[in-house]
Design an enzyme around this catalytic site. Structure first.
Site, PDB file in Angstrom:
ATOM      1  N   GLY A  10       1.047  -0.780  -0.427  1.00 51.44           N
ATOM      2  CA  GLY A  10      -0.080  -0.070  -0.170  1.00 51.44           C
ATOM      3  C   GLY A  10       0.516   1.333   0.037  1.00 51.44           C
ATOM      4  O   GLY A  10       1.755   1.021  -0.101  1.00 51.44           O
ATOM      5  N   GLN A  11       0.649   2.634  -0.030  1.00 52.34           N
ATOM      6  CA  GLN A  11       0.821   4.014  -0.053  1.00 52.34           C
ATOM      7  C   GLN A  11       1.512   3.684   0.916  1.00 52.34           C
ATOM      8  O   GLN A  11       2.597   4.261   1.241  1.00 52.34           O
ATOM      9  CB  GLN A  11      -0.028   5.445  -0.068  1.00 52.34           C
ATOM     10  CG  GLN A  11      -0.752   4.950  -1.448  1.00 52.34           C
ATOM     11  CD  GLN A  11      -1.392   6.300  -1.225  1.00 52.34           C
ATOM     12  OE1 GLN A  11      -1.272   7.056  -1.799  1.00 52.34           O
ATOM     13  NE2 GLN A  11      -2.654   6.726  -0.604  1.00 52.34           N
ATOM     14  N   ASP A  30       1.384  -9.142   2.603  1.00 52.00           N
ATOM     15  CA  ASP A  30       0.504  -8.121   1.797  1.00 52.00           C
ATOM     16  C   ASP A  30      -0.556  -8.914   1.818  1.00 52.00           C
ATOM     17  O   ASP A  30       0.052 -10.171   1.719  1.00 52.00           O
ATOM     18  CB  ASP A  30       0.764  -6.977   0.466  1.00 52.00           C
ATOM     19  CG  ASP A  30      -0.536  -5.956   0.714  1.00 52.00           C
ATOM     20  OD1 ASP A  30      -1.340  -6.049   0.411  1.00 52.00           O
ATOM     21  OD2 ASP A  30      -0.040  -4.771   1.145  1.00 52.00           O
ATOM     22  N   ALA A  59      -5.941  -2.206   4.670  1.00 50.99           N
ATOM     23  CA  ALA A  59      -7.909  -1.637   5.081  1.00 50.99           C
ATOM     24  C   ALA A  59      -7.761  -1.177   3.851  1.00 50.99           C
ATOM     25  O   ALA A  59      -7.339  -1.735   2.548  1.00 50.99           O
ATOM     26  CB  ALA A  59      -6.937   0.161   5.518  1.00 50.99           C
ATOM     27  N   THR A  61      -9.746   0.183   1.413  1.00 53.11           N
ATOM     28  CA  THR A  61      -9.541   1.988   2.087  1.00 53.11           C
ATOM     29  C   THR A  61     -10.357   2.509   0.462  1.00 53.11           C
ATOM     30  O   THR A  61     -10.616   3.493   0.314  1.00 53.11           O
ATOM     31  CB  THR A  61      -8.858   2.552   1.336  1.00 53.11           C
ATOM     32  OG1 THR A  61      -7.596   1.824   0.451  1.00 53.11           O
ATOM     33  CG2 THR A  61      -7.254   2.637   2.718  1.00 53.11           C
ATOM     34  N   THR A 100      -8.016   7.091  10.576  1.00 47.99           N
ATOM     35  CA  THR A 100      -8.281   7.939   9.284  1.00 47.99           C
ATOM     36  C   THR A 100      -9.369   9.473   9.977  1.00 47.99           C
ATOM     37  O   THR A 100     -10.762   8.866  11.152  1.00 47.99           O
ATOM     38  CB  THR A 100      -9.622   7.546   8.362  1.00 47.99           C
ATOM     39  OG1 THR A 100     -10.531   8.458   6.732  1.00 47.99           O
ATOM     40  CG2 THR A 100     -10.953   6.854   9.434  1.00 47.99           C
ATOM     41  N   ASP A 101      -9.005  10.279   9.005  1.00 44.53           N
ATOM     42  CA  ASP A 101     -10.314  11.766   9.853  1.00 44.53           C
ATOM     43  C   ASP A 101     -11.667  11.296   9.328  1.00 44.53           C
ATOM     44  O   ASP A 101     -12.707  12.260   9.643  1.00 44.53           O
ATOM     45  CB  ASP A 101      -9.540  12.796   8.895  1.00 44.53           C
ATOM     46  CG  ASP A 101      -9.816  12.615   7.191  1.00 44.53           C
ATOM     47  OD1 ASP A 101      -9.060  11.184   6.989  1.00 44.53           O
ATOM     48  OD2 ASP A 101     -10.034  13.607   6.409  1.00 44.53           O
ATOM     49  N   TYR A 124     -16.381   3.455   5.439  1.00 46.48           N
ATOM     50  CA  TYR A 124     -16.143   3.139   5.453  1.00 46.48           C
ATOM     51  C   TYR A 124     -15.296   3.889   6.826  1.00 46.48           C
ATOM     52  O   TYR A 124     -13.965   3.033   7.360  1.00 46.48           O
ATOM     53  CB  TYR A 124     -14.544   4.284   4.389  1.00 46.48           C
ATOM     54  CG  TYR A 124     -13.846   3.910   4.831  1.00 46.48           C
ATOM     55  CD1 TYR A 124     -12.473   3.278   4.577  1.00 46.48           C
ATOM     56  CD2 TYR A 124     -13.186   5.935   5.196  1.00 46.48           C
ATOM     57  CE1 TYR A 124     -10.693   4.229   5.085  1.00 46.48           C
ATOM     58  CE2 TYR A 124     -11.377   5.589   4.834  1.00 46.48           C
ATOM     59  CZ  TYR A 124     -10.824   4.675   4.664  1.00 46.48           C
ATOM     60  OH  TYR A 124      -9.355   5.374   5.550  1.00 46.48           O
ATOM     61  N   TRP A 149      -5.692  12.136   4.040  1.00 53.97           N
ATOM     62  CA  TRP A 149      -5.864  12.054   2.617  1.00 53.97           C
ATOM     63  C   TRP A 149      -4.510  12.122   1.962  1.00 53.97           C
ATOM     64  O   TRP A 149      -3.063  12.331   1.974  1.00 53.97           O
ATOM     65  CB  TRP A 149      -5.642  13.917   2.210  1.00 53.97           C
ATOM     66  CG  TRP A 149      -7.252  14.093   2.845  1.00 53.97           C
ATOM     67  CD1 TRP A 149      -7.971  13.792   2.804  1.00 53.97           C
ATOM     68  CD2 TRP A 149      -7.754  15.754   1.933  1.00 53.97           C
ATOM     69  NE1 TRP A 149      -9.519  14.430   2.393  1.00 53.97           N
ATOM     70  CE2 TRP A 149      -9.556  15.457   2.224  1.00 53.97           C
ATOM     71  CE3 TRP A 149      -7.080  16.446   1.654  1.00 53.97           C
ATOM     72  CZ2 TRP A 149      -9.786  16.486   1.731  1.00 53.97           C
ATOM     73  CZ3 TRP A 149      -7.700  17.808   1.416  1.00 53.97           C
ATOM     74  CH2 TRP A 149      -9.628  17.978   1.247  1.00 53.97           C
TER      75      TRP A 149
HETATM   76  N1  LIG Z   1      -5.640   6.902   2.208  1.00 52.05           N
HETATM   77  C1  LIG Z   1      -6.088   7.811   2.242  1.00 52.05           C
HETATM   78  O1  LIG Z   1      -6.717   8.899   2.056  1.00 52.05           O
HETATM   79  C2  LIG Z   1      -6.194   7.695   3.687  1.00 52.05           C
HETATM   80  C3  LIG Z   1      -6.814   8.892   4.706  1.00 52.05           C
HETATM   81  C4  LIG Z   1      -6.728   8.507   6.064  1.00 52.05           C
HETATM   82  C5  LIG Z   1      -6.362   7.362   6.252  1.00 52.05           C
HETATM   83  N2  LIG Z   1      -5.475   6.703   5.642  1.00 52.05           N
HETATM   84  C6  LIG Z   1      -5.420   5.060   6.643  1.00 52.05           C
HETATM   85  O2  LIG Z   1      -4.172   5.196   6.405  1.00 52.05           O
HETATM   86  C7  LIG Z   1      -4.011   3.186   6.385  1.00 52.05           C
HETATM   87  C8  LIG Z   1      -2.908   3.119   5.138  1.00 52.05           C
HETATM   88  O3  LIG Z   1      -3.901   3.757   3.841  1.00 52.05           O
HETATM   89  P1  LIG Z   1      -3.043   4.036   2.687  1.00 52.05           P
HETATM   90  O4  LIG Z   1      -3.353   4.898   1.237  1.00 52.05           O
HETATM   91  O5  LIG Z   1      -1.334   3.340   2.183  1.00 52.05           O
HETATM   92  O6  LIG Z   1      -3.642   1.839   1.720  1.00 52.05           O
HETATM   93  P2  LIG Z   1      -3.929   1.558   0.253  1.00 52.05           P
HETATM   94  O7  LIG Z   1      -3.180   2.198  -0.269  1.00 52.05           O
HETATM   95  O8  LIG Z   1      -4.951   1.276   0.544  1.00 52.05           O
HETATM   96  O9  LIG Z   1      -3.235  -0.057   0.903  1.00 52.05           O
HETATM   97  C9  LIG Z   1      -3.780  -1.138   1.691  1.00 52.05           C
HETATM   98  C10 LIG Z   1      -3.355  -1.565   1.503  1.00 52.05           C
HETATM   99  O10 LIG Z   1      -3.798  -3.343   2.085  1.00 52.05           O
HETATM  100  C11 LIG Z   1      -4.128  -4.259   1.537  1.00 52.05           C
HETATM  101  N3  LIG Z   1      -5.130  -5.256   1.544  1.00 52.05           N
HETATM  102  C12 LIG Z   1      -6.363  -5.415   1.464  1.00 52.05           C
HETATM  103  N4  LIG Z   1      -7.385  -5.954   1.452  1.00 52.05           N
HETATM  104  C13 LIG Z   1      -6.372  -6.789   2.168  1.00 52.05           C
HETATM  105  C14 LIG Z   1      -6.859  -7.940   2.707  1.00 52.05           C
HETATM  106  N5  LIG Z   1      -7.218  -8.870   2.978  1.00 52.05           N
HETATM  107  N6  LIG Z   1      -5.725  -8.833   3.906  1.00 52.05           N
HETATM  108  C15 LIG Z   1      -4.896  -8.312   3.439  1.00 52.05           C
HETATM  109  N7  LIG Z   1      -4.086  -6.646   2.683  1.00 52.05           N
HETATM  110  C16 LIG Z   1      -5.487  -5.960   2.105  1.00 52.05           C
HETATM  111  C17 LIG Z   1      -3.903  -3.233   0.530  1.00 52.05           C
HETATM  112  O11 LIG Z   1      -3.721  -4.560  -0.906  1.00 52.05           O
HETATM  113  P3  LIG Z   1      -4.457  -4.743  -2.626  1.00 52.05           P
HETATM  114  O12 LIG Z   1      -4.104  -3.186  -2.419  1.00 52.05           O
HETATM  115  O13 LIG Z   1      -3.940  -5.648  -2.861  1.00 52.05           O
HETATM  116  O14 LIG Z   1      -6.554  -3.627  -1.955  1.00 52.05           O
HETATM  117  C18 LIG Z   1      -3.005  -2.480   0.373  1.00 52.05           C
HETATM  118  O15 LIG Z   1      -1.881  -2.993   0.137  1.00 52.05           O
HETATM  119  C19 LIG Z   1      -4.855   2.858   6.148  1.00 52.05           C
HETATM  120  O16 LIG Z   1      -5.246   2.513   7.977  1.00 52.05           O
HETATM  121  C20 LIG Z   1      -6.274   4.248   5.464  1.00 52.05           C
HETATM  122  O17 LIG Z   1      -7.352   3.675   6.436  1.00 52.05           O
HETATM  123  C21 LIG Z   1      -6.424   6.286   4.275  1.00 52.05           C
END
Ligand SMILES: NC(=O)c1ccc[n+]([C@@H]2O[C@H](COP(=O)([O-])OP(=O)(O)OC[C@H]3O[C@@H](n4cnc5c(N)ncnc54)[C@H](OP(=O)(O)O)[C@@H]3O)[C@@H](O)[C@H]2O)c1
Length: 288
Positions: A10-11, A30, A59, A61, A100-101, A124, A149
């Site tokens: 993930g990011q 992952d 997550a 997401t 998250t926010d 979500y 974000w």
């Molecule tokens: N992105 C945002 O804007 C944002 C904002 C606020 C908070 N957050 C929080 O920050 C954290 C990191 O977010 P991020 O943006 O890095 O998320 P992301 O890029 O969507 O990465 C999430 C990772 O979790 C993996 N995943 C999904 N389903 C899964 C499962 N069943 N078992 C194991 N892994 C699984 C995804 O794999 P796949 O890609 O294969 O699905 C991906 O590698 C999360 O807790 C998110 O809720 C994010």
């Protein structure tokens, strides 16, 4: 220190994978090596690795898709993290988790602190709040870091979308009524590792919920203008105008909280760190 990182594709997880390396022996997994929707997979992974620290960057997401897949979002964002917390507690391991926010409804009109009452307006946000509560109810050693974000150039994010639109359209319409903290995934990963570098004993004393996101806040419109201005390959752009729009102009399956910026004051005072303003990190992020 044995560290188990979940979600390294993930990011945030990708940046954590890099930033955690100097802190110990890192095992990174992952999906499908670990399935956070499957309790047996979570339990087996943790027991096999026997870590001192678990960092959960997995997550569900997909904010809009979650409206039609609430069961899967709940399993990954709520039930799974609760099981992770139980397994961490059983091993005396420290758990770092992200939220998250979007646990807030966005109606406060000023940045949210940890003492504000969550009231998520979409699936979500509801599942992420349930995940926080599941971890808290286990009462192990944990940090829950609420962020906002998150962006990087590695996967699709608002930044990569704006860069793409700027190459496809002369006029962009971007909402000016959604406001939060643009947060570079690398900044968040490095800040997390700086906390962890102080040791799990120190963190256990500071355990709890913190807001940790880019400093300041912006509307999507302000953020988009900055992305376009800092684009390292500006000659590829065809965009001429960036006009203001409203969230109501773009109906989506999930309702978004409008003003969901986070106040990171508890983090800065408890850990004596600062959070760099989102405008300071943007030029580095766009050249990363
Ligand atoms: N992105 C945002 O804007 C944002 C904002 C606020 C908070 N957050 C929080 O920050 C954290 C990191 O977010 P991020 O943006 O890095 O998320 P992301 O890029 O969507 O990465 C999430 C990772 O979790 C993996 N995943 C999904 N389903 C899964 C499962 N069943 N078992 C194991 N892994 C699984 C995804 O794999 P796949 O890609 O294969 O699905 C991906 O590698 C999360 O807790 C998110 O809720 C994010």
């Amino acid at each position: 220190m044995k560290i188990l990182l979940l979600g390294n594709i993930g990011q945030l997880g990708w940046e954590l994978d890099r930033a955690l390396q100097p802190l110990g022996e890192v095992a990174s997994l992952d999906y499908p090596e670990i399935d956070m929707a499957n309790p047996d997979s979570i339990r087996k992974t943790v027991r096999d690795h026997h870590p001192a620290v678990i960092v959960n960057a997995t997550a569900y997401t997909a904010v809009d898709k979650a409206e039609s897949e609430p069961g899967l979002a709940e399993a990954i964002n709520a039930t799974g993290p609760g099981i992770l917390a139980e397994e961490a507690k059983a091993l005396n391991a420290f758990l770092i988790h992200f939220s998250t926010d979007y646990v807030f409804d966005g109606k406060k009109g000023s940045p949210y602190s940890e003492s504000d009452t969550p009231n998520p307006v979409n699936v979500y946000g509801k599942t992420k709040l349930a995940g926080e509560q599941a971890i808290q109810s286990v009462s192990g050693a944990y940090l829950i870091l609420r962020t906002a974000w998150v962006y990087s150039l590695r996967r699709e994010s608002f930044v990569t979308k704006v860069l793409k639109w700027a190459r496809e359209k002369e006029t962009l319409r971007i909402v000016d009524d959604q406001i939060s903290n643009p947060t570079w995934a690398r900044m968040l990963a490095e800040a997390t590792c700086q906390m962890l570098a102080r040791g799990t004993g120190y963190l256990a004393e500071k355990k709890g919920l913190y807001h940790l996101a880019g400093g300041g806040y912006a509307s999507r419109l302000e953020w988009a203008k900055e992305i376009i201005a800092l684009d390292p390959k500006k000659s590829e752009q065809i965009v001429r105008r960036v006009n203001a729009a409203k969230t109501a102009d773009f109906p989506t399956p999930a309702i978004r909280p409008l003003f969901s910026a986070l106040d990171c004051g508890k983090y800065t005072s408890e850990f004596s760190f600062s959070v760099p303003h989102w405008r300071i990190t943007m030029p580095f992020a766009l050249k990363a």
